[in-house]
Design an enzyme around this catalytic site. Structure first.
Site, mmCIF file in Angstrom:
data_model
loop_
_atom_site.group_PDB
_atom_site.id
_atom_site.type_symbol
_atom_site.label_atom_id
_atom_site.label_comp_id
_atom_site.label_asym_id
_atom_site.label_seq_id
_atom_site.Cartn_x
_atom_site.Cartn_y
_atom_site.Cartn_z
ATOM 1 N N GLY A 205 0.831 -1.210 0.000
ATOM 2 C CA GLY A 205 0.000 0.000 0.000
ATOM 3 C C GLY A 205 0.854 1.243 0.000
ATOM 4 N N ASN A 206 0.224 2.373 0.247
ATOM 5 C CA ASN A 206 0.974 3.628 0.354
ATOM 6 C C ASN A 206 0.290 4.536 1.374
ATOM 7 O OD1 ASN A 206 -0.963 5.454 -1.102
ATOM 8 N ND2 ASN A 206 -0.557 3.983 -2.742
ATOM 9 N N ARG A 207 0.884 5.695 1.601
ATOM 10 C CA ARG A 207 0.449 6.540 2.723
ATOM 11 C C ARG A 207 -0.750 7.428 2.410
ATOM 12 N NH1 ARG A 207 4.490 6.359 6.519
ATOM 13 N NH2 ARG A 207 6.547 5.833 5.723
ATOM 14 N N SER A 208 -1.312 7.333 1.239
ATOM 15 C CA SER A 208 -2.427 8.235 0.888
ATOM 16 C C SER A 208 -3.645 7.989 1.794
ATOM 17 C CB SER A 208 -2.831 8.006 -0.570
ATOM 18 O OG SER A 208 -4.017 8.714 -0.835
#
Ligand code: CTP
Length: 397
Positions: A205-208
């Site tokens: 995933g990512n931090r968005s």
């Protein structure tokens, strides 16, 4: 200025209810058809006769007494706007939680029209974390808040919480209708980071957090658009917008491509993963089996795919999350993906990008347009992005 507009004026039981009489008169003077809805408590503060005399219809209060129809759904469906003036902490809390205990709160739940809340209460209640949080959630959903002013309150206290002046409130209502350049337009916004499964419990995933995309969706609905939000996150959906939940880049691609042709404006604010595991394990990968080797493959580039099928007159906006050479990288993405605008942010700068309530961006246009928007709240960034996008939409008849 308000000719042909139907406005439900909700009056709740605060001492400032007497000022709602002036708001009512001014709205009628500007041509609005005003339906006054007083709560039971409001009757302790002001007489319904005054509103009935000034408004376009008699006062309504009860879900049961006033009509043989179902008035809350009828009023909610036919209103062009609902103005709650004054708005007590109670009605703010009701709308935040979706409680419909009386005619006004039920009408607020039964509408997709813009809602203008004009809070008035004692300073302590205004500053209570519950009120602060409730209003933040409502603002995120696209409710317009006309903040109270400092001044004399009930009982002689002085402080923040006095209802805004009737002229200020009416000006804000007029602006709702004056400023709707996206009326009749379909807007698609993506938000949040995609999650690419490794096994049934793990993902890449990512931090968005989706905050910027949601702010754009909220502003677009306020500007009159019919908004669809394709999202990976669970945040309050802006009033009037429709949400489609997805998880992976592939799901987002399918959802977006399925509706792209009907949209006038598409804003790809989502942080889409560039790579995904080639194989998703059926069962949870076990530690005892050693360090896994996870082979990745590229995901589909949704923005580039949209660029390829873009129809004349459609405006396509991408984002560029960068940590170096902001303008060069963003200009490259703009050209490579066939977008009309790229909103570039340096996600390594303080207060910028993922998870913050603020952002700072440079908006680049395929037509050499460039504007820097210095650090500000994500709502103001949304204003700047939509203003640049609106300028690029062809005129409607
Ligand atoms: N994007 C997309 N599909 C992808 C990757 C990105 O639609 N698979 C979109 C994003 O929503 C954003 C824009 O492309 O609007 C740019 O995303 P970004 O991650 O900054 O760019 P990348 O193409 O991933 O390039 P790089 O990783 O080299 O920065």
């Amino acid at each position: 200025m308000l000719q042909g507009r139907t406005i439900v004026l909700g009056v709740t039981g605060g001492i400032a209810a007497y000022k709602a009489i002036e708001v009512c008169r001014r709205l009628v003077d500007l041509g609005a058809h005003v339906t006054p809805v007083l709560t039971e408590a409001a009757h302790h503060m002001v007489g319904p006769t005054t509103f009935t005399a000034l408004a376009s219809e008699p006062v309504k209060t009860s879900l049961w007494r006033d009509s043989h129809h179902i008035p809350h759904t009828k009023m909610g469906q036919t209103a062009d706007a609902i103005v709650v003036c004054p708005a007590t902490a109670r009605i703010i809390s009701d709308l935040r939680t979706g409680r419909s205990g009386d005619l006004l709160s039920a009408t607020l739940l039964a509408t997709t029209a813009p809602v203008v809340m004009c809070p008035a209460m004692h300073t302590e209640m205004w500053e209570h974390p519950a009120t602060v949080e409730n209003l933040a959630v409502l603002a995120e959903r696209g409710v317009v808040i006309v903040p109270p002013e400092e001044g004399r309150l009930a009982g002689g206290d002085i402080g923040k919480g006095r209802l805004a002046e009737p002229a200020t409130i009416v000006d804000r209502v007029v602006k709702l209708f004056a400023d709707r350049p996206l009326e009749g337009r379909r807007v698609l916004v993506t938000a949040g980071g995609t999650r690419e499964a490794i096994d049934p419990v793990r993902y890449i995933g990512n931090r968005s957090t989706g905050k910027q995309g949601y702010a754009i969706a909220a502003k677009a609905t306020q500007l009159g658009a019919k908004v669809t939000l394709v999202t990976t996150v669970d945040r309050p959906v802006p009033d009037g917008a429709e949400a489609v939940e997805v998880t992976s880049a592939a799901e987002m691609h399918d959802a977006v491509m399925g509706m792209a042709a009907e949209c006038d404006l598409i804003v790809m604010a989502a942080a889409v993963a560039d790579f995904r595991p080639i194989a998703v394990a059926d069962g949870k990968l076990k530690k005892a089996d050693g360090v896994p080797e996870i082979e990745l493959e590229p995901t589909v580039d949704i923005l580039a795919a949209l660029g390829e099928v873009k129809r004349p007159g459609q405006v396509l906006v991408g984002f560029a999350a960068e940590t170096s050479d902001l303008r060069v990288n963003a200009a490259d993405k703009l050209a490579r993906k066939g977008a009309d605008l790229i909103v570039a942010n340096d996600v390594s700068a303080p207060g910028v990008g993922f998870a913050h309530d603020t952002n700072a961006v440079t908006i680049l246009g395929a037509d050499t347009f460039v504007v820097d928007v210095p650090l500000t709240d994500k709502g103001s960034i949304a204003d700047a992005v939509l203003s640049a996008a609106v300028d690029r939409l062809p005129a409607t008849d």
